[in-house]
Scaffold this active site. Structure first.
Site, short mmCIF file in Angstrom:
data_model
loop_
_atom_site.label_atom_id
_atom_site.label_comp_id
_atom_site.label_asym_id
_atom_site.label_seq_id
_atom_site.Cartn_x
_atom_site.Cartn_y
_atom_site.Cartn_z
N ALA A 46 -18.50 27.98 -48.80
CA ALA A 46 -18.96 28.09 -49.91
C ALA A 46 -18.34 30.02 -50.28
CB ALA A 46 -20.03 28.54 -50.35
N ARG A 87 -14.93 21.06 -56.35
CA ARG A 87 -16.40 20.72 -55.03
C ARG A 87 -17.12 21.71 -56.32
NH1 ARG A 87 -16.92 21.40 -49.21
NH2 ARG A 87 -18.38 20.28 -49.21
N ASP A 234 -25.17 27.23 -49.53
CA ASP A 234 -24.12 26.77 -49.99
C ASP A 234 -24.68 27.48 -51.99
OD1 ASP A 234 -23.54 24.88 -48.56
OD2 ASP A 234 -21.66 25.20 -49.15
N ASN A 243 -27.97 23.46 -49.04
CA ASN A 243 -26.79 24.35 -47.60
C ASN A 243 -26.89 22.63 -47.43
OD1 ASN A 243 -25.71 25.58 -45.39
ND2 ASN A 243 -26.70 25.45 -44.10
N LYS A 244 -25.45 22.41 -45.98
CA LYS A 244 -24.73 21.35 -45.82
C LYS A 244 -26.41 20.21 -45.16
CE LYS A 244 -21.60 20.31 -44.94
NZ LYS A 244 -21.29 19.56 -45.55
O1 MRU Z 1 -19.16 21.25 -46.54
P1 MRU Z 1 -19.16 22.54 -46.01
O2 MRU Z 1 -18.49 22.10 -44.64
O3 MRU Z 1 -17.61 23.07 -47.33
O4 MRU Z 1 -20.06 22.76 -46.06
C1 MRU Z 1 -20.52 24.55 -45.23
C2 MRU Z 1 -21.78 24.62 -45.42
O5 MRU Z 1 -22.91 23.97 -45.63
C3 MRU Z 1 -22.21 26.11 -44.75
O6 MRU Z 1 -23.37 25.87 -44.31
C4 MRU Z 1 -22.67 27.06 -45.81
O7 MRU Z 1 -20.85 27.10 -46.45
C5 MRU Z 1 -22.72 28.11 -46.24
S1 MRU Z 1 -20.45 29.28 -44.98
C6 MRU Z 1 -20.55 30.59 -44.72
#
Ligand code: MRU
Length: 339
Positions: A46, A87, A234, A243-244
């Site tokens: 993010a 995104r 995110d 989050n992920k």
């Molecule tokens: O799909 P991504 O790799 O962009 O997802 C990333 C995540 O979910 C991270 O945990 C989040 O962006 C925080 S990064 C400091």
């Protein structure tokens, strides 16, 4: 080491799809190239996405041939629309674009001054990210004790930010203070950010890290092999942390085992006027699930679901660590009420 750099109208960053085997720096000269890199997840995480779209607008400003303010603003808004469609979930993307557009639209000054303003604001967003992450590390390390084993998911490290990371900032700061800690990284299907990026980052820093598959989290918690969880975010909304995908499962398991569950994120990830029902959870290509890298592992034509993120209700979050300090659930609720 910064993960994204600006020099004379060229933005460079590491192609994260090629890690851990190859560290290849790619060059981007216009906002379309930035947008493609984000869609393909060469750029991800993010805060890094936020900095990248800011630099995307800076590229438009730097190379603009507009002759007057009105044409320049139109051009900038067109670029922002392209970047907005890359995104949908990480709020840092929209936050960075809106911050730059708001500043330029409201500014006085001639065309040259406006162009410089966009470029300077993008640099400022990147600098602020690094400063925020350092503060997250400083505050968050107070939650870490000597001897802790910390589980983290996905990659919320330097590679997901301009530098230092968020969840990994806490781990880094504790390590730099001399705390003997260990990390368990989940591999993070389907894109393997944990296996490819977190493992790579922590090994490079010499921080002890053990890799597990996502479905081993219950086992390691049941066996008492983990005593804290720290993840990134995110988007943090009124009622949840987005989050992920896989974060929610880990949070519920942590709750069941009375393991503290912490979220580390800069305030640019806060979206406190929204709730989880307002958030678009990105659905990505089925191929990410049916294939590991380019090898097919499922029958052709199988139905697939591939949400890239999930929603963890605030109930499961013991604290949010941001640049301003540590927010307990109660602090967070108070923050929502304050104007
Ligand atoms: O799909 P991504 O790799 O962009 O997802 C990333 C995540 O979910 C991270 O945990 C989040 O962006 C925080 S990064 C400091």
């Amino acid at each position: 080491m910064r993960t994204i750099k600006w020099k004379d109208g060229v933005v460079t960053t590491i192609d994260q799809t090629l890690l851990p085997d190859d560290e290849v720096w790619i060059e981007m000269r216009n906002c379309n190239e930035v947008a493609e890199a984000i869609k393909e997840m060469k750029i991800r995480g993010a805060p890094l996405i936020g900095a990248a779209v800011a630099y995307g607008l800076a590229l438009t400003a730097y190379h603009s041939k507009a002759k007057n303010r009105s044409d320049f603003l139109k051009e900038l808004k067109r670029s922002a629309e392209i970047l907005r469609k890359t995104r949908p979930t990480a709020v840092n993307l929209f936050w960075a674009l809106d911050r730059i557009l708001r500043k330029v639209v409201n500014a006085e000054g001639d065309l040259e001054a406006l162009k410089i303003m966009v470029i300077e604001e993008a640099k400022q967003i990147a600098d602020e990210d690094v400063a925020a992450n350092r503060m997250i590390g400083k505050h968050g390390s107070n939650l870490i004790s000597d001897g802790d084993t910390i589980l983290t998911h996905c990659n919320a490290g330097r590679l997901a930010t301009v530098d230092y990371g968020t969840a990994l900032a806490v781990i880094r700061a504790a390590w730099e203070e001399g705390k003997r800690i260990k990390v368990i990284a989940t591999e993070t299907r389907p894109k393997l950010q944990g296996a490819r990026l977190t493992a790579y980052e922590l090994m490079r820093d010499g921080i002890p890290v053990t890799l597990i598959t996502d479905n081993m989290v219950g086992y390691v918690m049941f066996k008492g092999l983990v005593n804290k969880v720290i993840v990134g975010a995110d988007r943090i909304v009124q009622d949840a942390v987005i989050n992920k995908v896989g974060t929610y499962t880990i949070a519920v398991l942590a709750y069941e085992h009375s393991i503290p569950f912490y979220v580390a994120a800069p305030s640019s990830t806060f979206d406190l006027n929204s709730s989880s029902k307002d958030v678009i959870i990105e659905e990505r290509s089925p191929k990410e699930v049916t294939h590991i890298r380019s090898v097919r592992i499922a029958p052709p034509n199988i139905n697939v679901m591939n949400p890239a993120f999930d929603i963890t209700p605030i109930k499961y979050v013991d604290a949010i660590i941001y640049e301003g300090g540590i927010l307990t659930k109660e602090d967070f609720k108070k923050m929502l009420k304050s104007p």
